[in-house]
Design an enzyme around this catalytic site. Structure first.
Site, PDB file in Angstrom:
ATOM      1  N   ILE A 317      11.729   1.239  11.279  1.00 27.85           N
ATOM      2  CA  ILE A 317      12.460   2.285  10.545  1.00 27.85           C
ATOM      3  C   ILE A 317      11.521   3.222   9.795  1.00 27.85           C
ATOM      4  O   ILE A 317      11.972   4.185   9.168  1.00 27.85           O
ATOM      5  CB  ILE A 317      13.468   1.673   9.549  1.00 27.85           C
ATOM      6  N   GLY A 318      10.242   2.964   9.867  1.00 28.47           N
ATOM      7  CA  GLY A 318       9.326   3.861   9.177  1.00 28.47           C
ATOM      8  C   GLY A 318       7.887   3.422   9.327  1.00 28.47           C
ATOM      9  O   GLY A 318       7.591   2.299   9.747  1.00 28.47           O
ATOM     10  N   CYS A 319       6.993   4.354   9.004  1.00 31.83           N
ATOM     11  CA  CYS A 319       5.554   4.083   8.996  1.00 31.83           C
ATOM     12  C   CYS A 319       4.984   4.693   7.731  1.00 31.83           C
ATOM     13  O   CYS A 319       5.304   5.831   7.385  1.00 31.83           O
ATOM     14  CB  CYS A 319       4.864   4.694  10.203  1.00 31.83           C
ATOM     15  N   GLY A 320       4.149   3.946   7.064  1.00 29.68           N
ATOM     16  CA  GLY A 320       3.513   4.469   5.853  1.00 29.68           C
ATOM     17  C   GLY A 320       2.026   4.231   5.891  1.00 29.68           C
ATOM     18  O   GLY A 320       1.465   3.829   6.910  1.00 29.68           O
ATOM     19  N   ASP A 434      -0.336   5.882  -5.570  1.00 35.63           N
ATOM     20  CA  ASP A 434       0.145   6.598  -4.386  1.00 35.63           C
ATOM     21  C   ASP A 434       1.578   7.089  -4.601  1.00 35.63           C
ATOM     22  O   ASP A 434       2.443   6.913  -3.739  1.00 35.63           O
ATOM     23  CB  ASP A 434       0.065   5.684  -3.165  1.00 35.63           C
TER      24      ASP A 434
END
Length: 594
Positions: A317-320, A434
């Site tokens: 559902i995502g990449c960080g 961050d």
């Protein structure tokens, strides 16, 4: 003058006018003054020093920051360090033919270093460190035979190091560190004598000065002659064997680097993952254990591992900056977010587990809850609460339905309280490092939750390919953070101020509309403030913006993004200001930003 008066047979008023013109013409400012006025006009904001420069003066020798030769009245020093200058460098600086020292460090300058500085033949020192300057290091600096000191560290300069700098036989100090420079470091001439410290913080550089061998096209070591010449080909275009090509536009190059660092893991996964077995299943197949924090996971370890084995590419559902994120749905309907972090070195386990115990003990309404983790031979799988609202980045920039004004205020307030808790109330205190919109998650009611706190500290190991500086946060970084790499509570405050401006404007910190003008979102605010147009920052797609709360928010954001860390408020103070001046404004003066 008397001759003109004697010959003047015009009416008395015309004679007086002629006299006025002649007097003003004779007292016009000299050429160096004109060049400095062009420099002043390119600066959109400062701490008040530049407005004191008066165009009606015959020369600039009494202007603050300017030193002239006593006999010739030509400018020899321009020193405006730490004056909060925001703007670009005028090419007319190259008209200061007698300039010996240019010291503009620790400001908010952006844009390129003018190649016209190569015309300042008497220049001995160039000090531009600690700004946001981009573009190439001008090869024209190599024409300055008197140059002794160059410091352009802690900027956003890209491209290669010009070999022409090696011709500077009087060069004593050279500092190109902490930029985005790439390619072989030329080993000819003076460039061969400078130590590693002159070049550190440029991940794309190679050469004997930094004890990193360069690779040729075939991947083998290159010769010294190849290293010294491979930075340029005919026409001045940059060419690097087997290395990243940087665009002629430095800002685009910097953004490209950010994008690559931010999404590299996802790209590799999507590109090659189909040819591999299930990554998560491989992680847990060699034996895995589940660590639960304070009973936060009401499942057996066997049930959780069984579910982990079923996760595939479809569940991403995502990449960080720290890895891929999966959606983990349990049989009882509860949903969690799973963040996969690859183990980095031998000492990773013991240190990481100790820190995760601390993070798992931190509970707060405006923080994403870490429930536990799966410890496998190859990775750590962190289990968080799943937030159905997705990230603030998605809500602001990727969805057609716009956030209304009240929702934006609540998001800012919630994020501020979460960050204030990390800074002041939890034990031990945590610097996030961050803060950005993709690290603010939203629940089903669009309440904000701060995520990924503590992870940047865990992964700052020098051997890691993941770093805090280039974790996709180029537009959020405080000036001193880019310069030193040292995170403090005040660097978090700066990032939070950028986040506020992003929420208010609906634009990313490095939006294309800013980049075209050589700005970021902070530079845009400074520019609007100089013209008393700061309200124009409000998102035009957001209805019923409340003016009093907008003004108060902009005041708080401006304090947070001050170039001086000492002038920024603490997050406790930010929360106090938001509660007293923003969340309870007079219910008047609404306007439609459309």
């Amino acid at each position: 003058m008397a001759v003109y008066l004697m010959m003047c047979r015009w009416p008395r008023l015309q004679c007086i006018l002629l006299l006025y013109i002649l007097i003003n013409k004779s007292s016009a400012i000299n050429s160096d003054g004109e060049a400095l006025l062009s420099f002043r006009n390119a600066i959109v904001n400062s701490d008040g020093i530049l407005p004191l420069w008066r165009p009606e003066d015959p020369d600039p020798c009494n202007w603050r920051g300017v030193t002239c030769d006593r006999k010739t009245k030509r400018v020899i020093f321009l020193s405006l360090k730490n004056h909060k200058l925001s703007g670009s460098l005028s090419p007319d600086l190259g008209k200061l033919e007698n300039l010996r020292v240019l010291a503009l460090y620790n400001n908010n300058l952006y844009g390129t270093i003018p190649k016209e500085l190569g015309n300042c033949s008497e220049l001995q020192g160039v000090y531009l460190q600690g700004n946001y300057l981009s573009g190439l290091v001008p090869s024209e600096l190599g024409n300055l035979s008197e140059l002794q000191n160059i410091d352009v560290s802690s900027n956003s300069l890209s491209g290669s190091i010009p070999p022409s700098l090696g011709k500077l036989t009087k060069l004593i100090t050279l500092n190109l560190s902490n930029n985005f420079l790439v390619g072989p470091i030329p080993s000819d001439g003076m460039l061969s004598i400078f130590p590693k410290e002159s070049f550190v913080g440029n991940r794309g550089l190679c050469g004997k000065q930094i004890e990193l061998a360069c690779k040729d096209v075939t991947g083998g070591p290159s010769t010294d002659s190849q290293s010294s010449q491979s930075g340029q080909n005919q026409g001045g275009k940059k060419k690097y064997s087997g290395r990243l090509l940087i665009s002629a536009s430095a800002t685009i190059g910097a953004l490209l680097l950010v994008a690559l660092m931010c999404f590299w893991g996802c790209f590799l996964y999507k590109k090659f993952g189909k040819n591999e077995s299930n990554t998560i299943a491989m992680d847990v197949s060699g034996g895995a254990s589940i660590v639960m924090f304070h009973g936060d996971l009401p499942y057996s370890s066997k049930d959780i591992i069984k579910k982990l084995e079923t996760l595939t590419e479809e569940h991403v559902i995502g990449c960080g900056g720290f890895g891929k994120v999966y959606k983990l749905a349990m049989d009882d309907g509860n949903v969690f977010a799973l963040k996969r972090i690859v183990k980095l070195n031998e000492g990773f386990d013991r240190f990481f587990e100790r820190e995760l115990e601390i993070l798992g003990s931190i509970k707060h309404r405006y923080l994403v809850n870490l429930r536990g983790y799966c410890n496998s031979p190859t990775s750590k799988l962190l289990i968080y609460d799943f937030l159905p609202g997705g990230s603030l980045d998605e809500a602001l920039h990727e969805r057609s339905e716009q956030l209304d004004w009240e929702t934006r205020l609540n998001i800012i307030m919630g994020a501020a309280k979460g960050l204030a808790y990390l800074h002041h109330d939890c034990s031990p205190r945590i610097i996030h490092r961050d803060i950005k919109s993709s690290n603010i998650l939203l629940d089903g009611n669009f309440e904000a939750r701060v995520s990924d706190f503590g992870l940047a500290k865990l992964l700052e190991d020098e051997e890691s390919h993941i770093t805090t500086i280039v974790a996709g946060t180029f537009g959020y970084l405080a000036p001193e953070y880019m310069q030193s790499g040292r995170a403090t509570e005040k660097t978090d405050v700066y990032s939070f101020g950028v986040l506020m401006l992003e929420v208010l404007s609906g634009k990313r910190p490095t939006d294309a509309s800013f980049i075209e003008k050589g700005l970021n979102i902070v530079g845009w605010l400074n520019f609007l403030a100089t013209e008393d147009r700061q309200r124009e920052i409000a998102d035009r797609n957001c209805d019923a913006v409340q003016l009093e709360s907008l003004d108060a928010l902009l005041s708080v954001a401006s304090q947070c993004v001050s170039s001086s860390p000492e002038d920024r408020p603490t997050m406790h103070r930010v929360v106090q200001l938001l509660e007293s001046e923003v969340m309870t404004p007079c219910p008047s003066d609404f306007y439609d930003s459309n």
